[in-house]
Structure formats: structure tokens, C-alpha cells
Write a protein that holds these residues in place. Structure first.
Motif, PDB file in Angstrom:
ATOM      1  N   ARG A   1      -3.389   3.179  -3.646  1.00 51.46           N
ATOM      2  CA  ARG A   1      -2.988   1.350  -4.857  1.00 51.46           C
ATOM      3  C   ARG A   1      -3.029   1.526  -5.732  1.00 51.46           C
ATOM      4  O   ARG A   1      -1.496   1.390  -6.601  1.00 51.46           O
ATOM      5  N   ALA A   2      -3.728   2.784  -6.241  1.00 51.64           N
ATOM      6  CA  ALA A   2      -3.324   2.879  -7.937  1.00 51.64           C
ATOM      7  C   ALA A   2      -2.420   3.783  -8.430  1.00 51.64           C
ATOM      8  O   ALA A   2      -1.165   3.289  -9.702  1.00 51.64           O
ATOM      9  N   CYS A   3      -1.720   4.570  -7.429  1.00 53.23           N
ATOM     10  CA  CYS A   3      -0.493   5.120  -7.410  1.00 53.23           C
ATOM     11  C   CYS A   3       0.918   4.556  -7.380  1.00 53.23           C
ATOM     12  O   CYS A   3       1.658   4.318  -8.118  1.00 53.23           O
ATOM     13  N   ALA A   4       0.888   3.180  -6.831  1.00 54.00           N
ATOM     14  CA  ALA A   4       1.853   2.118  -6.276  1.00 54.00           C
ATOM     15  C   ALA A   4       2.099   1.246  -8.131  1.00 54.00           C
ATOM     16  O   ALA A   4       3.110   0.974  -8.129  1.00 54.00           O
ATOM     17  N   LEU A   5       0.972   1.242  -8.343  1.00 54.49           N
ATOM     18  CA  LEU A   5       0.693   0.548  -9.556  1.00 54.49           C
ATOM     19  C   LEU A   5       0.827   1.455 -10.713  1.00 54.49           C
ATOM     20  O   LEU A   5       2.438   0.378 -11.495  1.00 54.49           O
ATOM     21  N   MET A   6       1.726   2.113 -10.708  1.00 57.40           N
ATOM     22  CA  MET A   6       1.535   3.315 -11.575  1.00 57.40           C
ATOM     23  C   MET A   6       3.029   3.046 -11.450  1.00 57.40           C
ATOM     24  O   MET A   6       4.635   2.996 -12.196  1.00 57.40           O
ATOM     25  N   GLN A   7       3.850   3.216 -10.517  1.00 55.63           N
ATOM     26  CA  GLN A   7       5.232   3.512  -9.888  1.00 55.63           C
ATOM     27  C   GLN A   7       5.755   1.981 -10.272  1.00 55.63           C
ATOM     28  O   GLN A   7       6.868   2.104 -10.602  1.00 55.63           O
TER      29      GLN A   7
ATOM     30  N   SER B   1      -6.572   2.898 -16.336  1.00 56.92           N
ATOM     31  CA  SER B   1      -6.492   0.878 -16.072  1.00 56.92           C
ATOM     32  C   SER B   1      -5.645   1.015 -14.975  1.00 56.92           C
ATOM     33  O   SER B   1      -6.161  -0.125 -13.352  1.00 56.92           O
ATOM     34  N   ALA B   2      -5.063   2.044 -13.806  1.00 56.60           N
ATOM     35  CA  ALA B   2      -4.656   1.042 -12.674  1.00 56.60           C
ATOM     36  C   ALA B   2      -6.024   1.129 -11.287  1.00 56.60           C
ATOM     37  O   ALA B   2      -5.710   0.654 -10.412  1.00 56.60           O
TER      38      ALA B   2
ATOM     39  N   THR C   1      -3.112  -5.425 -17.710  1.00 57.74           N
ATOM     40  CA  THR C   1      -0.892  -5.372 -17.089  1.00 57.74           C
ATOM     41  C   THR C   1      -0.903  -4.761 -15.806  1.00 57.74           C
ATOM     42  O   THR C   1      -0.732  -5.343 -14.595  1.00 57.74           O
ATOM     43  N   SER C   2      -2.550  -3.641 -15.208  1.00 52.92           N
ATOM     44  CA  SER C   2      -2.536  -3.782 -14.170  1.00 52.92           C
ATOM     45  C   SER C   2      -3.191  -4.261 -12.812  1.00 52.92           C
ATOM     46  O   SER C   2      -2.740  -4.588 -11.931  1.00 52.92           O
ATOM     47  N   VAL C   3      -3.898  -5.085 -14.223  1.00 52.44           N
ATOM     48  CA  VAL C   3      -4.967  -6.231 -13.268  1.00 52.44           C
ATOM     49  C   VAL C   3      -4.104  -7.232 -12.976  1.00 52.44           C
ATOM     50  O   VAL C   3      -4.257  -7.818 -11.352  1.00 52.44           O
ATOM     51  N   VAL C   4      -3.413  -7.942 -13.781  1.00 52.00           N
ATOM     52  CA  VAL C   4      -2.310  -8.675 -13.462  1.00 52.00           C
ATOM     53  C   VAL C   4      -1.147  -8.275 -12.672  1.00 52.00           C
ATOM     54  O   VAL C   4      -1.435  -9.181 -11.532  1.00 52.00           O
TER      55      VAL C   4
ATOM     56  N   CYS D   1       1.980   8.909 -11.175  1.00 51.65           N
ATOM     57  CA  CYS D   1       1.352   9.687 -10.898  1.00 51.65           C
ATOM     58  C   CYS D   1       0.374  10.739 -11.098  1.00 51.65           C
ATOM     59  O   CYS D   1      -1.183  10.571 -10.918  1.00 51.65           O
ATOM     60  N   ALA D   2       0.601  11.561 -11.450  1.00 53.75           N
ATOM     61  CA  ALA D   2      -0.044  13.164 -11.776  1.00 53.75           C
ATOM     62  C   ALA D   2      -1.240  12.556 -12.061  1.00 53.75           C
ATOM     63  O   ALA D   2      -2.260  13.316 -11.961  1.00 53.75           O
ATOM     64  N   ALA D   3      -1.644  12.159 -13.398  1.00 52.34           N
ATOM     65  CA  ALA D   3      -2.823  11.716 -13.748  1.00 52.34           C
ATOM     66  C   ALA D   3      -3.282  10.631 -13.894  1.00 52.34           C
ATOM     67  O   ALA D   3      -4.444  10.802 -13.756  1.00 52.34           O
ATOM     68  N   LEU D   4      -3.494  10.304 -11.916  1.00 59.62           N
ATOM     69  CA  LEU D   4      -4.281   9.892 -11.008  1.00 59.62           C
ATOM     70  C   LEU D   4      -5.975  10.905 -10.495  1.00 59.62           C
ATOM     71  O   LEU D   4      -6.977  10.627 -10.589  1.00 59.62           O
ATOM     72  N   GLU D   5      -5.448  11.725 -10.419  1.00 56.00           N
ATOM     73  CA  GLU D   5      -6.217  13.157  -9.862  1.00 56.00           C
ATOM     74  C   GLU D   5      -7.552  13.518 -10.672  1.00 56.00           C
ATOM     75  O   GLU D   5      -8.544  12.865  -9.895  1.00 56.00           O
ATOM     76  N   PRO D   6      -7.343  13.178 -11.539  1.00 60.09           N
ATOM     77  CA  PRO D   6      -8.451  13.996 -12.648  1.00 60.09           C
ATOM     78  C   PRO D   6      -9.420  13.041 -12.616  1.00 60.09           C
ATOM     79  O   PRO D   6     -10.644  12.684 -12.569  1.00 60.09           O
ATOM     80  N   VAL D   7      -8.887  11.593 -12.546  1.00 67.26           N
ATOM     81  CA  VAL D   7      -9.348  10.137 -13.461  1.00 67.26           C
ATOM     82  C   VAL D   7     -10.327  10.147 -11.844  1.00 67.26           C
ATOM     83  O   VAL D   7     -11.322   9.493 -11.594  1.00 67.26           O
ATOM     84  N   ALA D   8      -9.252  10.003 -10.250  1.00 67.81           N
ATOM     85  CA  ALA D   8     -10.204   9.906  -9.203  1.00 67.81           C
ATOM     86  C   ALA D   8     -11.690  10.799  -8.692  1.00 67.81           C
ATOM     87  O   ALA D   8     -12.667  10.672  -8.089  1.00 67.81           O
TER      88      ALA D   8
END
Length: 716
Positions: A221-227, A201-202, A80-83, A233-240
Motif C-alpha cells: 500500500r505504501a508503494c502504491a502511494l509513492m507511485q 510518510s507513505a 500529502t500521503s495521508v490525504v 519505492c526503493a527507499a521503503l524497504e529499509p524503512v519497513a
């Protein structure tokens, strides 16, 4: 979309007039099955004979790709995120998003900002599978864009949407050397793509747009995809923090690739030509390979205080010659030379060459297994010096049968046989077995019978396999006779015959039938144990890759325990049975000197019921005057052998022995540690009679500081 087509129409018409159709620009693109079949991971995975992964080895240093992953094995969140990030109309268009292309065209013509692209996933895929449609560094021309459009339309006509997305996810460039979502997922996040969550995925989808973009850009960009997906987007920081910091690929928790046969993998790789397959099924047995690694490391760890760190193991199938286990090193934890494949490294084999000496002597009917051979001090002329072989235990056993001499690995009888056969003939025979000895027989002289030449564990184990097969080598060549080879195997499986050296309970004793020979090279630098059962041939070497000597490590102490562990495992539940006696061998009851009555085996026509010492009597052994050394004899000192091991034996009538004017002993035999120089030896007998011999000792100064524990003991 209609306006864009109106703008592009004149260009397309001009191309047609020039004889260049946009469809022609889309060169014959491969079908989906061809693309998938042509996919090559950057590492080759070796499988054992049952399909178990054993070893992964890098074959492409320029990029890191993993094996092809089916679309259903990518997580729904990732798809979903890539498309959404790359082509949100992917499932609706037929290769080209005309509305998106129009917006991009007008924005780029306006020139009021950064260039905008409008390539769909299908258009990008066309460039990934055919470089003619890849985006040049300076940007595409109109002709190039038209070719990409035509290629995308062609792909859409021939491929399904699932196939297009699957190929794109496996081929899209990612961060650094990573190619494909599977590689990025495994290396950056330590996950298989099937397990990626929404935040992961984002993040990867954002990397598709800018693989090497700065961390904050990727996260934005990843946060924009999640939004867009109404996700937090809170889960993005530890992944990054895991995936985008410098060195993340090295620190990520990744499933360890299989690494049980690195040296065998490199050996196989040398025989392959690109393109390399993703997997390669071998003849190895995963369980046996891992047991060999474990047994070798455990044995070396137990011997670590004896200055030993390296080892190697090879197991062959007797019938086919297939490799069942190949361990080239003890590993980086024990060895400073873990990358060196000791299976293919030349070392001195010591007494492991004796079986070939005896087989040749049997075949030429110089001796039989019952023949009595004298194990007594011998001094043989060798070039400009004298070669005086010694037994491992520095003891002499007098008259012994050939059976006992070989099984107990006595050196002096083997050297005498080697001289009878001649070093040149023995050299030819050893090379006929595939040992590939480099120097000539004359170069090695009498010492060739005790393994002074250098061979590899691979060649030696294959030569033993040839003996197990009655003298038939891997290339089908018949060397010697099967009857002589069988006699050697019968002797080396006789635990009672080897008892005078090894005792009745040693690591050479197995539950079932096994032929085995140990060997230790000069100055304890190499230690071997090689032998066969009815189904397998096992070779083990231990020592130091640097050539440094071990301390008090014989064949039974060093290599034999590993050999026995593997032989027992190979025949767990299926005991090895003696090989059938071939034609040309007969059984005979034998009695005679030095041996009790027993059943012995002979080559047909050589059998005897009674064995005597061939005319040698006690009277014949008496000396008149000085028997040894000879007048004018020249001896050579070996600087690598400790002085306590190098001794000259003076023999003659009983009397007083004087050397250079000093009394050194009395009797019929005395020994002396040689020292460089010219010497005068006197034997003072009764009645005032004096026998005199002059001889010379040459050689470098003896290294008296060498510890006795590393004494040179020609191998058991």
C-alpha cells in the motif's frame, strides 16, 4: 451523487417521520478548541520551576499518545500521503465524498468482493471524537451511516480544514497501542513527525488504513502511494525493516524521555486525579536535581567496596517548604531496589534526633549550652535489662560542655538528657515535629534519644526545616521556642565545638553558615547527614534498602560529602549567613571548669559567668565497695551487636576483680565481654575485705562470626 441521494432520500424521510432527524443523530459535537484542550498524552511530563522537562511518567497503560502536534509541525510529505491514502477529495468536499460513497455503496450491494468503505477524513474524525459515530465491529447500519454523515457535515460547518486534518493526525489509531501519527512516528521511526521523509510518510499513511496489517500488505500500500506521487519505492524497504519487524518499537532509536525525578513523579501522581494534564510544573530545580543524582551516585560508587548501594536526597526551601530536589534512589546501575523511594521509607535516624533532645532540654531550662555534662560510662535500667550506651569512638571525655557534647555527637550525655526529659515526653515532642514515630516512648526507652525509632528522610528533613524556622512546622504549628531552636543551630554550626570528634577539617565544614548533624544507626545500617543554611534544608541518607549493614561507613564518610556538595552549590555566589539571634537569647562571657573563658549564648534568665561541676568533686567520685553493677542487676545481650563492642564496666574501689572464681583484672575499673548466665562478681580489697555482687546476663548467643567492620556504633 444525485443517484445516491435519490436512494437515501426515502430512508431519510422515514427517519424524519419517526421524529429522528439525521442532524439530530449528530450529537452536539465539541468545537476544535475543546477537542485539543481535552487531549491527554499517555504520559505526564514534569517540568521544573523554570519549565525544563524533568521526568515523563506513564499515566495511561492502555494506549500511547504523545502531546498534541500542530498541523504545521507535520512534514508536508506526511500530510500529502495521508490525504492521498484516506481522502483525496478532502480539500474539495464538505464532509462527505458523495461520488466515493456512491461507488462504495454499489460495490457493496454487488457483493462481488471485499467490503469497501467511503468514510472521509471528516467522517472518521467524527467517530474518533464521539463514540456514537464510531464504526461498530459488525458494521454500520443505515441509521448509523446517516448519523456519521450528519456529524461530518456539522464538523465541516464549524471547523476549518486545517483543524480537521490536525485533529485527525493526532487522534487516528495506529499500530498496536499507538494512537496518533506523533506516537507512531516517535516509537516506530524514532522521529518527530516534522522530520518524516516521503518513504516514512507513505509507510505511516498505509498503517492508517490497516494499523495491524501484515508487513507485505503495508509495504504494498505504501508503494502504491509513492507511485501515485511519481516516487521510487526503493527507499521503503529499509524503512519497513526498522518499523514493521516484531519488537520494532522497543529497538527504534527514540529520543529518551526525561528521567531525572522518577520517585518524585510517582509521589506527585498519587496526589492527582484523572484526567491527568500533559505537563505539570513543579517546584524542583532541574540543575540541582541532576547535581543531587550525580553527587549521590558518585559517592556510592566510591564506597562500593564497603557494601553500600542505596541513597536518597531531599532539598527544601526554608521559607516555603517547596521541594527543590528529590532523589529517591541511586538508580538501577547501583541498586537492586531502584524502584523503592528511600525518601519515604522508614529507617533508624541515629544521632540526627539529638538536636531535638537538646532543644527540649534548653527550653525546659534543665541545661544551658555552657552546662557541664559528664561523658562517662552509664548503665541505665531498661525494662528487664540494663542499657549501657557507648560513644561512637568507644572513648569517654569526662566533663564536657553541652555545646561540645551536642556538636561532637557524644551519646552518653544525650541519653542522660533523654532520661531527664522522659522517653514519653521526648516521643511527644518528636511527633510534634512531624516525625510520626509509631511505637511509644516507653517502647523505645532511653534509646529513643539515640534514634532507635524509625522515621523517613522526608519527615526528618522537614523537622530540621522546622528547627531552621525557629520551631515552626510545615503546618504552621509552633513547637518549643524559637530561642531554644536557635541555640541548637548555633551549636551545630560551630566547627570548633565538634572538633573533638570530627576534627577541624571534615565534610561538615562549608564556606558559609551551615547547621549540620550526622547520624549512623545500629550496626551501620543507615547513614545520615541533615542540616540547614539561611535558605535551604538538605537531607541525605545512604545505606542499603535491604537493611544489610555497611562496612565502616560513618556519617562523615557516607552521607556528608553529598550534603556538602549540594550546600556549596546552593550558595555558589550567594554565601549563607548566620540567622539573626532571636529575642530571648543573650550573650555572656563564661569561665569555669573544663573550658577556657569564652562567649556563650543563653536563654534569658539562665546566663552564668562561671560554670562549675555542680558540686561534683573528685572525692564524690570515689566508690566504696562495688559501685557497678548493682546487686541483682539483669543485663540483656543484643545478638546484632558484635561481641567486641558489647562490654560491661565494673567500677568500685581499687582492688582485685574476680568473676565466677577467675581473676579478671585489677584497679578501680575493669571491663568484661558479657556472656549469658548467672554470675558472681567479687572485689577483693586490702585487709581481707571482699565485696560480692550477683547479677545475670540474658539474651541469644552472640554472633561471633560477624566481622568487626560492621560493629554497632551509635551514630555520629
Amino acid at each position: 451523487m444525485s443517484l445516491l441521494r435519490h436512494v437515501l432520500a426515502p430512508v431519510m424521510s422515514a427517519l424524519v417521520c419517526m421524529g429522528t432527524s439525521p442532524v439530530a443523530l449528530a450529537s452536539a459535537l465539541p468545537a476544535y478548541p475543546e477537542v485539543r484542550a481535552a487531549h491527554r498524552p499517555s504520559a505526564l511530563t514534569l517540568l521544573d520551576r523554570q519549565g525544563t522537562p524533568l521526568q515523563s511518567i506513564r499515566t495511561d497503560p492502555t494506549a500511547r499518545r504523545l502531546p498534541w502536534v500542530a498541523l504545521t509541525d507535520f512534514s508536508p510529505a506526511l500530510r500529502t500521503s495521508v490525504v492521498l491514502a484516506e481522502d483525496h477529495r478532502f480539500h474539495a468536499h464538505t464532509g462527505v465524498d458523495w461520488s466515493g460513497l456512491a461507488r462504495s455503496t454499489w460495490a457493496n450491494l454487488a457483493g462481488d468482493g471485499a467490503k469497501q468503505g467511503a468514510s472521509t477524513i471528516t467522517m472518521q474524525l467524527a467517530g474518533l471524537i464521539d463514540t456514537d459515530h464510531a464504526r461498530p465491529a459488525q458494521g454500520r447500519s443505515v441509521v448509523g451511516k446517516l448519523g456519521q454523515i450528519a456529524a461530518a457535515r456539522e464538523l465541516e460547518a464549524r471547523w476549518s480544514k486545517a483543524q480537521l486534518l490536525e485533529a485527525y493526525l493526532n487522534r487516528v489509531p495506529m499500530r498496536g497501542e499507538l494512537v496518533g501519527i506523533p506516537a507512531a512516528s516517535r516509537v516506530l521511526l524514532g522521529k518527530h513527525p516534522s522530520g518524516l521523509d516521503a518513504a516514512e510518510s507513505a509507510l505511516l499513511a498505509a498503517l492508517v488504513r490497516g494499523p495491524n496489517a501484515a508487513r507485505d500488505v503495508v509495504v504494498r500500500r505504501a508503494c502504491a502511494l509513492m507511485q501515485q506521487q511519481r516516487l521510487d519505492c526503493a527507499a521503503l524497504e529499509p524503512v519497513a525493516s526498522r518499523a514493521l519487524v516484531p519488537g520494532a518499537s522497543a529497538r527504534a532509536v527514540q529520543p529518551a524521555p526525561p528521567s531525572d525525578a522518577p520517585h518524585y513523579a510517582r509521589h506527585l501522581l498519587r496526589s492527582l486525579k484523572p484526567p491527568f494534564p500533559a505537563t505539570l510544573t513543579t517546584t524542583l530545580d532541574a540543575g540541582l536535581q541532576r547535581l543531587a543524582v550525580q553527587a549521590l551516585r558518585q559517592q556510592l560508587a566510591e564506597l562500593s567496596l564497603r557494601h553500600i548501594e542505596d541513597g536518597a536526597v531531599l532539598v527544601l526551601d526554608n521559607a516555603t517548604g517547596e521541594v527543590r530536589a528529590w532523589v529517591g534512589s541511586s538508580g538501577a546501575a547501583l541498586s537492586d531496589a531502584a524502584a523503592v523511594d528511600m525518601v519515604l521509607t522508614r529507617r533508624q535516624p541515629g544521632s540526627t534526633l539529638k538536636p531535638f533532645v537538646y532543644a527540649m532540654a534548653f527550653e525546659r531550662r534543665l541545661i544551658t549550652p555552657a552546662s557541664l555534662l559528664e561523658d562517662a560510662p552509664a548503665q541505665l535500667m531498661a525494662g528487664s535489662g540494663v542499657y549501657a550506651p557507648q560513644n561512637y569512638d568507644h572513648a569517654y571525655h569526662g566533663w564536657v560542655s553541652a555545646r561540645n557534647a551536642l556538636a561532637a555527637s557524644l551519646n552518653i550525655p544525650a541519653v542522660r538528657l533523654g532520661v531527664m526529659l522522659t522517653p514519653d515526653a521526648l516521643f511527644d515532642r518528636l511527633n510534634a515535629y512531624g516525625l510520626a514515630i509509631r511505637q511509644s516512648g516507653g517502647f523505645h526507652g532511653a534509646a529513643l534519644a539515640l534514634g532507635s525509632a524509625e522515621v523517613t528522610l522526608f519527615a526528618l528533613t522537614n523537622a530540621y526545616r522546622a528547627l531552621a524556622n525557629g520551631g515552626r512546622t510545615a503546618n504552621g504549628r509552633q513547637v518549643g521556642t524559637s530561642a531554644a531552636a536557635w541555640l541548637v543551630g548555633d551549636i551545630l554550626s560551630d566547627n570548633a565545638a565538634r572538633a573533638i570528634t570530627f576534627g577541624l577539617d571534615s565534610p561538615l565544614v562549608t564556606r558559609g553558615f551551615a547547621v549540620v548533624k550526622t547520624g549512623t544507626s545500629k550496626d551501620l545500617r543507615d547513614n545520615w547527614c541533615v542540616g540547614w543554611t539561611d535558605r535551604y534544608t538538605v537531607g541525605v541518607w545512604v545505606g542499603n534498602a535491604s537493611g544489610a549493614p555497611m562496612q565502616a561507613v560513618s556519617g562523615t564518610v557516607g552521607a556528608a560529602p553529598v550534603w556538602r556538595t549540594l550546600v556549596q552549590a546552593l550558595h555558589d555566589g550567594q554565601p549563607s549567613r548566620p540567622l539573626p539571634m532571636p529575642a530571648g537569647v543573650v550573650r555572656q562571657l563564661v569561665a569555669g571548669d573544663a573550658q577556657p573563658a569564652r562567649i556563650e549564648h543563653f536563654l534569658t534568665g539562665t546566663e552564668q559567668a562561671e560554670i562549675r561541676r555542680g558540686g561534683h568533686t573528685q572525692a564524690a567520685a570515689q566508690y566504696h565497695g562495688i559501685a557497678s553493677p548493682q546487686q541483682g542487676a539483669l543485663y540483656a545481650i543484643d545478638p546484632d551487636i558484635p561481641p567486641k563492642v558489647q562490654r560491661l564496666v565494673f567500677e568500685g574501689e581499687p582492688g582485685q576483680w574476680w568473676l565466677d572464681g577467675k581473676r579478671i583484672g585489677q584497679g578501680a575499673r575493669v571491663s568484661w565481654a558479657p556472656w549469658p548466665g548467672r554470675h558472681v562478681l567479687e572485689l577483693r580489697l586490702g585487709g581481707g575485705r571482699v565485696e560480692t555482687v550477683r547479677f545475670e546476663v540474658r539474651g541469644a548467643s552472640i554472633n561471633s562470626a560477624r566481622p568487626a567492620a560492621s560493629a554497632s556504633r551509635p551514630a555520629r
